[in-house]
Design an enzyme around this catalytic site. Structure first.
Site, PDB file in Angstrom:
ATOM      1  N   GLY A  45      59.873   8.829  24.546  1.00 42.86           N
ATOM      2  CA  GLY A  45      59.506   7.417  24.479  1.00 42.86           C
ATOM      3  C   GLY A  45      58.989   7.005  25.855  1.00 42.86           C
ATOM      4  O   GLY A  45      59.620   7.319  26.879  1.00 42.86           O
ATOM      5  N   ARG A  74      54.779  15.912  30.274  1.00 44.19           N
ATOM      6  CA  ARG A  74      54.113  15.461  29.040  1.00 44.19           C
ATOM      7  C   ARG A  74      52.932  14.592  29.496  1.00 44.19           C
ATOM      8  O   ARG A  74      53.128  13.675  30.290  1.00 44.19           O
ATOM      9  CB  ARG A  74      55.068  14.666  28.134  1.00 44.19           C
ATOM     10  CG  ARG A  74      56.202  15.529  27.562  1.00 44.19           C
ATOM     11  CD  ARG A  74      56.976  14.787  26.477  1.00 44.19           C
ATOM     12  NE  ARG A  74      56.245  14.709  25.228  1.00 44.19           N
ATOM     13  CZ  ARG A  74      56.549  13.857  24.238  1.00 44.19           C
ATOM     14  NH1 ARG A  74      57.552  13.019  24.374  1.00 44.19           N
ATOM     15  NH2 ARG A  74      55.853  13.851  23.124  1.00 44.19           N
ATOM     16  N   ASP A 211      51.963   4.689  24.130  1.00 42.66           N
ATOM     17  CA  ASP A 211      52.177   5.668  25.199  1.00 42.66           C
ATOM     18  C   ASP A 211      51.220   5.457  26.354  1.00 42.66           C
ATOM     19  O   ASP A 211      51.522   5.780  27.492  1.00 42.66           O
ATOM     20  CB  ASP A 211      52.060   7.091  24.646  1.00 42.66           C
ATOM     21  CG  ASP A 211      53.276   7.392  23.791  1.00 42.66           C
ATOM     22  OD1 ASP A 211      53.249   7.073  22.590  1.00 42.66           O
ATOM     23  OD2 ASP A 211      54.269   7.881  24.355  1.00 42.66           O
TER      24      ASP A 211
END
Ligand code: MRU
Length: 309
Positions: A45, A74, A211
């Site tokens: 998240g 990521r 995101d």
């Protein structure tokens, strides 16, 4: 419940791979251990990744490990690299990391109120959502799911419809767990039912997290968000993105510039050796986004409003 925090000399976080079966905390004392937790989505998240990145710099200050691989663990959620950068630039990385953590708690409260006000103005009481954007994706309360929680606390939520969120089931495992704990009315549906249920009038609005929001308003979020935006557009219901200002990335001009993480074939295939595409995120173009709600403002990209001047 606190998703991520600091305890003496370690990052303590809920291992989300074990939910909903077990609530287990991980104590992380090395950057290598943190990178592993991020890659296998023990912590995930965008806002929680921002806090993890910043706290990781505090760990690196003790262990002497490099922070570059942490920032890149990521690639899509801009908050991770942002959190690393913010803490690395601070005189006291731990102090800055704990500030970022507190700022996230405040921002989520404000997004919850602002988002619930907006949905009330739309007359929306039944909302569809994807992935997990709740307490588990932040520090304490959540973005899109925080809005749903605020609606529920106000007595303004008739039903949340949660998409299961293939392939790692953040919706089916995590969002339903959070909704159950809230005592909110909800139903779980398979991802591919989303647009059809919107066409049938099952929800008054779609509310999702983000995101990375590019300068032009194009928004990367969990794979499946784009199909919901298309379905919402066709059904004539608002598509609302809820995210903190730290998710807005002025360095990324448009959605085409956002790197999309491909998580490889193991999460998808039933038969070894099968080639896959497994994008973890997609990009919804600004023109399909009715509103972006942050802790500071409501911006309406579909009306041509911009986030970055
Ligand atoms: O792959 P994940 O579980 O990290 O993806 C999370 C999402 O796509 C969320 O919607 C996003 O990070 C916003 S969380 C408040």
């Amino acid at each position: 419940m606190t998703t991520i925090g600091w305890d003496g000399d370690a990052i303590v976080l809920i291992d989300q791979t074990r939910l909903p079966g077990e609530v287990v905390n991980l104590r992380i004392t090395t950057v290598a251990g943190l990178i592993d937790a991020i890659k296998r989505l023990a912590v995930r998240g965008a806002p929680a990744l921002g806090v993890a990145g910043a706290l990781g710099v505090a760990l690196a200050a003790r262990t002497g490990e490099s922070i570059e691989p942490l920032a890149a663990a990521r690639p899509t959620a801009v908050n991770l690299a942002w959190g690393v950068r913010e803490a690395a630039l601070a005189a006291d990385p731990l102090k800055r990391a704990l500030e970022i953590r507190e700022e996230d708690i405040r921002a989520c409260r404000e997004m919850g109120e602002r988002g619930a006000d907006l949905l009330a103005a739309y007359g929306a009481t039944r909302v569809m959502t994807i992935c997990n954007t709740g307490a588990l994706a932040t520090v304490e309360r959540g973005t899109a799911l925080g809005v749903i929680q605020t609606m529920h606390e106000r007595g303004a939520l008739a039903e949340a419809i949660a998409l299961e969120t293939r392939p790692l089931l953040q919706g089916a495992r995590l969002t339903t767990w959070e909704l159950q704990k809230m005592g909110a009315p909800f139903r779980l549906v398979v991802d591919s039912a989303g647009p059809f249920l919107l066409a049938r009038g099952a929800a008054d609005a779609v509310v999702v997290g983000a995101d990375r929001i590019a300068a032009n308003g194009d928004t990367a979020n969990k794979i499946g968000s784009y199909m919901l935006a298309l379905g919402a557009h066709r059904a004539g219901v608002p598509f609302v993105v809820v995210a903190p200002e730290t998710t807005v990335d002025p360095r990324t001009p448009g959605g085409g510039d956002i790197e999309i993480e491909d998580r490889g074939s193991a999460e998808v295939t039933a038969l070894p050796g099968v080639a896959t595409y497994n994008p973890a995120f997609d990009v919804t173009p600004a023109e399909l986004i009715t509103a972006i709600v942050t802790e500071r403002r409501v911006v309406r990209p579909s009306r041509g409003e911009t986030l970055v001047s």
